[in-house]
Scaffold this motif. Structure first.
Motif, mmCIF file in Angstrom:
data_model
loop_
_atom_site.group_PDB
_atom_site.id
_atom_site.type_symbol
_atom_site.label_atom_id
_atom_site.label_comp_id
_atom_site.label_asym_id
_atom_site.label_seq_id
_atom_site.Cartn_x
_atom_site.Cartn_y
_atom_site.Cartn_z
ATOM 1 N N ARG A 9 0.892 -1.257 -0.110
ATOM 2 C CA ARG A 9 -0.108 -0.265 -0.454
ATOM 3 C C ARG A 9 1.259 1.119 -0.137
ATOM 4 N N CYS A 10 0.978 2.300 -0.990
ATOM 5 C CA CYS A 10 0.596 3.756 -0.540
ATOM 6 C C CYS A 10 0.339 4.751 -1.990
ATOM 7 N N VAL A 12 -0.675 8.452 -1.945
ATOM 8 C CA VAL A 12 0.361 10.248 -1.375
ATOM 9 C C VAL A 12 -1.043 10.972 -1.740
ATOM 10 N N LEU A 33 6.606 5.064 -8.598
ATOM 11 C CA LEU A 33 6.275 4.055 -8.186
ATOM 12 C C LEU A 33 5.201 2.838 -8.582
ATOM 13 N N ARG A 130 -1.989 1.056 -4.274
ATOM 14 C CA ARG A 130 -0.814 1.907 -4.316
ATOM 15 C C ARG A 130 -1.123 2.768 -5.467
ATOM 16 N N ASP A 147 -0.326 8.115 3.190
ATOM 17 C CA ASP A 147 1.029 8.092 3.512
ATOM 18 C C ASP A 147 2.127 9.447 3.363
ATOM 19 N N ARG A 217 10.211 11.965 -4.074
ATOM 20 C CA ARG A 217 10.591 10.398 -3.975
ATOM 21 C C ARG A 217 11.432 9.870 -2.698
ATOM 22 N N LEU A 220 8.635 9.936 0.255
ATOM 23 C CA LEU A 220 7.869 8.447 0.589
ATOM 24 C C LEU A 220 9.255 7.215 1.161
ATOM 25 N N ARG A 223 9.612 7.383 4.824
ATOM 26 C CA ARG A 223 8.613 6.647 5.429
ATOM 27 C C ARG A 223 8.646 5.774 5.100
ATOM 28 N N VAL A 225 7.660 3.331 2.393
ATOM 29 C CA VAL A 225 6.693 3.593 1.482
ATOM 30 C C VAL A 225 6.950 3.150 -0.862
ATOM 31 N N ALA A 226 8.337 3.589 -0.480
ATOM 32 C CA ALA A 226 8.537 4.457 -1.641
ATOM 33 C C ALA A 226 8.947 2.842 -2.296
#
Length: 226
Positions: A9-10, A12, A33, A130, A147, A217, A220, A223, A225-226
């Motif tokens: 999961r991501c 933005v 991504l 995502r 996120d 990027r 992310l 965090r 989650v990239a």
């Protein structure tokens, strides 16, 4: 693009006024991504097209809401190319015209229209897992648990210059239209254009698209989650 979407999961959320670079940045970020991309502004524009075609008055909120509810709106989520259709008609180009641009803020201000599309947008996000979503109320309303929440902005002059270049329009006229839309979108009663409290503000006035995408990027990656 389904085979290129990565696992995990991501979400933005990219918000900001017109001309801040949201669309180009969001599409490139989504591509990098291996994620989906949702242009929520195109959804409001598509329903505006439907309302204009129906002939109902923009000030008649009930009729506008009825047209929106009955329209068969479909939008793709491939960042490298997607279509927007209403009742089987491809409106991808038509929704970028002056007529729709001049009316979209009025249609987007109708509470029932926003409720309809916010629900639709949340379902798209849930199904994608995502995804990069751009708009005006994504971080604050549509995906408050994203996120990463980013609010892109730029000077009025830079935004007007960018948008006029895209539309081959007069800079002064474009600046006046952007100011009008910013005022309407930020003062509407339901889900106004605003920065989410926990969003990161990024001024793109002096930044190139690649620089902005690179910074997102990095955020992310920090965090995880990239």
């Amino acid at each position: 693009m389904e085979e290129n979407v990565r696992a995990g999961r991501c979400v933005v959320a990219v918000d900001g006024p017109s001309g801040s670079g949201k669309s180009t940045v969001s599409r490139r970020l989504a591509t990098g991504l291996g994620a989906r991309y949702l242009d929520t502004g195109a959804m409001y524009r598509a329903l505006t097209w439907a309302v204009l075609r129906s002939g109902v008055e923009l000030t008649d909120a009930e009729s506008v809401a009825k047209v929106a509810a009955e329209a068969d709106l479909r939008i793709g989520t491939d960042p490298q190319g997607y279509a927007v259709t209403v009742d089987g008609t491809d409106v991808s180009t038509a929704i970028r015209g002056a007529e729709v641009t001049g009316a979209v803020s009025a249609v987007a201000a109708v509470a029932a229209v926003r409720e309809l599309l916010v629900d639709r947008q949340r379902r798209v996000i849930a199904d994608a897992g995502r995804i990069v979503v751009e708009g005006r109320d994504i971080g604050s309303v549509v995906a408050p648990d994203a996120d990463l929440k980013v609010y892109l902005t730029a000077s009025e002059a830079a935004r007007a210059q960018r948008r006029s270049a895209e539309d081959a329009a007069d800079v002064a006229a474009t600046a006046a239209d952007l100011s009008r839309r910013d005022r309407l979108d930020s003062t509407r009663k339901v889900n106004p254009l605003q920065q989410a409290p926990d969003a990161i503000v990024l001024d793109t006035t002096e930044l190139g698209i690649d620089e902005v995408v690179a910074r997102l990027r990095e955020m992310l990656t920090e965090r995880g989650v990239a």
